[in-house]
Design an enzyme around this catalytic site. Sequence first.
Site, PDB file in Angstrom:
ATOM      1  N   GLU A 191     -18.000   5.649 -83.881  1.00 20.22           N
ATOM      2  CA  GLU A 191     -18.633   5.012 -84.645  1.00 20.22           C
ATOM      3  C   GLU A 191     -19.372   3.684 -84.244  1.00 20.22           C
ATOM      4  OE1 GLU A 191     -19.186   5.760 -87.795  1.00 20.22           O
ATOM      5  OE2 GLU A 191     -17.346   7.387 -87.719  1.00 20.22           O
ATOM      6  N   CYS A 221     -22.450  -3.645 -89.254  1.00 20.83           N
ATOM      7  CA  CYS A 221     -23.248  -2.393 -88.619  1.00 20.83           C
ATOM      8  C   CYS A 221     -24.078  -1.835 -89.830  1.00 20.83           C
ATOM      9  CB  CYS A 221     -22.189  -1.241 -88.132  1.00 20.83           C
ATOM     10  SG  CYS A 221     -21.012  -0.708 -89.177  1.00 20.83           S
ATOM     11  N   ASN A 230     -16.479  -7.459 -86.026  1.00 18.92           N
ATOM     12  CA  ASN A 230     -17.005  -7.989 -87.087  1.00 18.92           C
ATOM     13  C   ASN A 230     -16.466  -7.848 -88.193  1.00 18.92           C
ATOM     14  OD1 ASN A 230     -17.260  -5.069 -86.758  1.00 18.92           O
ATOM     15  ND2 ASN A 230     -19.145  -5.177 -88.284  1.00 18.92           N
ATOM     16  N   GLU A 285     -15.848   9.326 -90.802  1.00 14.50           N
ATOM     17  CA  GLU A 285     -14.518   8.682 -91.053  1.00 14.50           C
ATOM     18  C   GLU A 285     -14.351   8.771 -92.699  1.00 14.50           C
ATOM     19  OE1 GLU A 285     -15.018   4.729 -89.311  1.00 14.50           O
ATOM     20  OE2 GLU A 285     -13.062   5.633 -88.031  1.00 14.50           O
TER      21      GLU A 285
HETATM   22  P1  NAD Z   1     -17.693  -3.319 -77.987  1.00 10.95           P
HETATM   23  O1  NAD Z   1     -18.195  -2.026 -78.048  1.00 10.95           O
HETATM   24  O2  NAD Z   1     -18.104  -4.270 -77.222  1.00 10.95           O
HETATM   25  O3  NAD Z   1     -16.073  -3.466 -78.479  1.00 10.95           O
HETATM   26  C1  NAD Z   1     -15.468  -2.707 -79.464  1.00 10.95           C
HETATM   27  C2  NAD Z   1     -13.892  -2.490 -78.872  1.00 10.95           C
HETATM   28  O4  NAD Z   1     -13.959  -1.547 -77.833  1.00 10.95           O
HETATM   29  C3  NAD Z   1     -13.119  -3.770 -78.686  1.00 10.95           C
HETATM   30  O5  NAD Z   1     -11.857  -3.676 -79.035  1.00 10.95           O
HETATM   31  C4  NAD Z   1     -13.305  -3.640 -77.097  1.00 10.95           C
HETATM   32  O6  NAD Z   1     -12.301  -4.452 -76.431  1.00 10.95           O
HETATM   33  C5  NAD Z   1     -13.314  -2.333 -76.990  1.00 10.95           C
HETATM   34  N1  NAD Z   1     -13.830  -2.071 -75.379  1.00 10.95           N
HETATM   35  C6  NAD Z   1     -14.876  -2.589 -74.618  1.00 10.95           C
HETATM   36  N2  NAD Z   1     -14.988  -1.904 -73.561  1.00 10.95           N
HETATM   37  C7  NAD Z   1     -14.243  -0.784 -73.526  1.00 10.95           C
HETATM   38  C8  NAD Z   1     -14.038   0.269 -72.686  1.00 10.95           C
HETATM   39  N3  NAD Z   1     -14.742   0.441 -71.489  1.00 10.95           N
HETATM   40  N4  NAD Z   1     -13.198   1.073 -73.075  1.00 10.95           N
HETATM   41  C9  NAD Z   1     -12.490   1.081 -74.193  1.00 10.95           C
HETATM   42  N5  NAD Z   1     -12.606   0.134 -75.048  1.00 10.95           N
HETATM   43  C10 NAD Z   1     -13.369  -0.965 -74.850  1.00 10.95           C
HETATM   44  O7  NAD Z   1     -18.255  -3.746 -79.457  1.00 10.95           O
HETATM   45  P2  NAD Z   1     -18.390  -5.237 -80.473  1.00 10.95           P
HETATM   46  O8  NAD Z   1     -19.320  -6.125 -79.887  1.00 10.95           O
HETATM   47  O9  NAD Z   1     -16.861  -5.643 -80.346  1.00 10.95           O
HETATM   48  O10 NAD Z   1     -18.658  -4.660 -81.993  1.00 10.95           O
HETATM   49  C11 NAD Z   1     -20.113  -4.650 -82.172  1.00 10.95           C
HETATM   50  C12 NAD Z   1     -20.613  -3.305 -82.328  1.00 10.95           C
HETATM   51  O11 NAD Z   1     -19.835  -2.391 -83.164  1.00 10.95           O
HETATM   52  C13 NAD Z   1     -22.024  -3.369 -82.753  1.00 10.95           C
HETATM   53  O12 NAD Z   1     -22.805  -2.364 -82.043  1.00 10.95           O
HETATM   54  C14 NAD Z   1     -21.736  -2.669 -84.238  1.00 10.95           C
HETATM   55  O13 NAD Z   1     -23.147  -2.017 -84.577  1.00 10.95           O
HETATM   56  C15 NAD Z   1     -20.667  -1.778 -83.951  1.00 10.95           C
HETATM   57  N6  NAD Z   1     -20.194  -1.352 -85.378  1.00 10.95           N
HETATM   58  C16 NAD Z   1     -20.149  -0.284 -85.724  1.00 10.95           C
HETATM   59  C17 NAD Z   1     -19.634   0.059 -86.804  1.00 10.95           C
HETATM   60  C18 NAD Z   1     -19.734   1.694 -87.357  1.00 10.95           C
HETATM   61  O14 NAD Z   1     -18.973   2.011 -88.255  1.00 10.95           O
HETATM   62  N7  NAD Z   1     -20.620   2.457 -87.002  1.00 10.95           N
HETATM   63  C19 NAD Z   1     -18.803  -0.753 -87.783  1.00 10.95           C
HETATM   64  C20 NAD Z   1     -18.593  -2.147 -87.035  1.00 10.95           C
HETATM   65  C21 NAD Z   1     -19.238  -2.443 -85.884  1.00 10.95           C
END
Ligand code: NAD
Length: 485
Positions: A249, A283, A151, A461
């Site tokens: 996060e 997020c 995002n 963080e």
């Molecule tokens: P996601 O969990 O699908 O992917 C995040 C990252 O993890 C990607 O690089 C992905 O390739 C990797 N990943 C996926 N499966 C994995 C596994 N089994 N092991 C290790 N890595 C793996 O999330 P997304 O769809 O890319 O992002 C959206 C989500 O991120 C939303 O839920 C959003 O709220 C959250 N987000 C949170 C924050 C925060 O600071 N709390 C900030 C931004 C986004």
Amino acid sequence: MSQLKLNHYIDGAYAAPLKNQYLDNVNPAKGEVYSQVASGTSEDVELAYKAASKAFPAWSTTPAEDKFKILNRIAELIDESNERFAEAESLDQGKPVWLAKNEMKRAAQNFRFFATGQMHFASESHAMEKGTINYTLRKPLGVVACISPWNLPLYLFSWKIAPALAAGNCVIAKPSEFTPYTANLLGEICTKAGLPAGVLNIVQGLGQHVGEALVTHEDIKAISFTGGTATGKRIASIAAPMFKKLSLELGGKNPNIVFDDCDLDKAIETSVKSSFLNQGEICLCGSRILVQKGIYERFKERFVEKVNALNVGPPKNKDSFLGAIVSEPHYKKVLGYIEMAKEEGGQLLTGGMSLHPKGHEKGFYIAPTVIEGLKAKARCNLEEIFGPVVSIMPFETEEEALTIANGADYGLACTIWTNHLERAHRMANKIQTGIVWINCWLLRDLRTPFGGTKSSGVGREGGWEALRFFTEPKNVCIQVNLNKP
Ligand code: NAD
């Protein structure tokens, strides 16, 4: 013409994936493949690990001032390439270019902030009676992994990488497979800035391949992860029994609570942004708007009027406030939630459909959507949609607002609009979130602890929190005989 190839960056150079496999990378604004991204495997991760562990002894003992010069140079070079980076980010992610330009500045700031921060990072000392002193040594962990989402791609990537490097670790970083471009460009910048080979390695590819290879790697000491809650749970289940340090996060379903004693103009103006900036794919977006009954109708009418005036369109257009949704699967997921909201009894006040701007008919655009009439416990009010969709609900009392706000499993952020001093502090005290904004939204001081509670994650963080996460404390207790000459 052959398509752009986005390769790994390992040991200071770009590297094709060992298995020579690539994934299609789509420009969501047009719904067309524009590049190929390396589909890494555990073999590529192993190569990156070897490079990182070789670089660690020298990097972990590099003087703070030398680290400062390199990390600060990275920040300068990102700033100098702001336009190039912003265009790449927008091409991958679908966000408006004007917004990407601001985010690239923030990514540079992350490097600048931790370049300076590590110069001031001090460990503690505790004097006891009779000449006994404890002091804490903080040592870098070794090779650590940083995994980030799609995002705010470079911003969140650098938010992890910068403190990890500043604290003296070597890093293997994995951006989202949906947004690999700016991470790829960062490699070039790091080489130019003089970052020694192997200190930062970027492995591209899928979560289930590269991500899991990082999480399961026996010698990687810490995982700093930002992404979805389900992924976070999986990572924790693997990494916790291996006793890795974990920072997670995760998702959010943030309440935006508007009391009838607030500055209504400011609340409405900011709520439009906190609902729809970056297509609602932040997020921290306030996706549950709770409005006190006395001003509910007035707020609703003026809010919807402003939402109707927002432009949705190609990211390159200067007047597009919303660009495209990041990917086809996510676009379908968001539209699916809009259908679910209707089935759950919600009424659309505006939006609710996909859009097809001229020349971009195959792109993934969704009109900003406002829904009312959903029960507080409706799935669309509890589950993260992560798109341009908000639900608006009335409430009567502070207690009721708190019950609704705390009724979701998530606990990332909250915004409170009120001019009542005591109410503001009372709410801030009782709300179950890691971050509380009062009469503002998304104002970020990089020194503050950033993160969530409940299903929004574990750990914080930012500032010292990040530098502490990326170091191992060791207490040394020494007793000096004060009586001997
Ligand atoms: P996601 O969990 O699908 O992917 C995040 C990252 O993890 C990607 O690089 C992905 O390739 C990797 N990943 C996926 N499966 C994995 C596994 N089994 N092991 C290790 N890595 C793996 O999330 P997304 O769809 O890319 O992002 C959206 C989500 O991120 C939303 O839920 C959003 O709220 C959250 N987000 C949170 C924050 C925060 O600071 N709390 C900030 C931004 C986004």
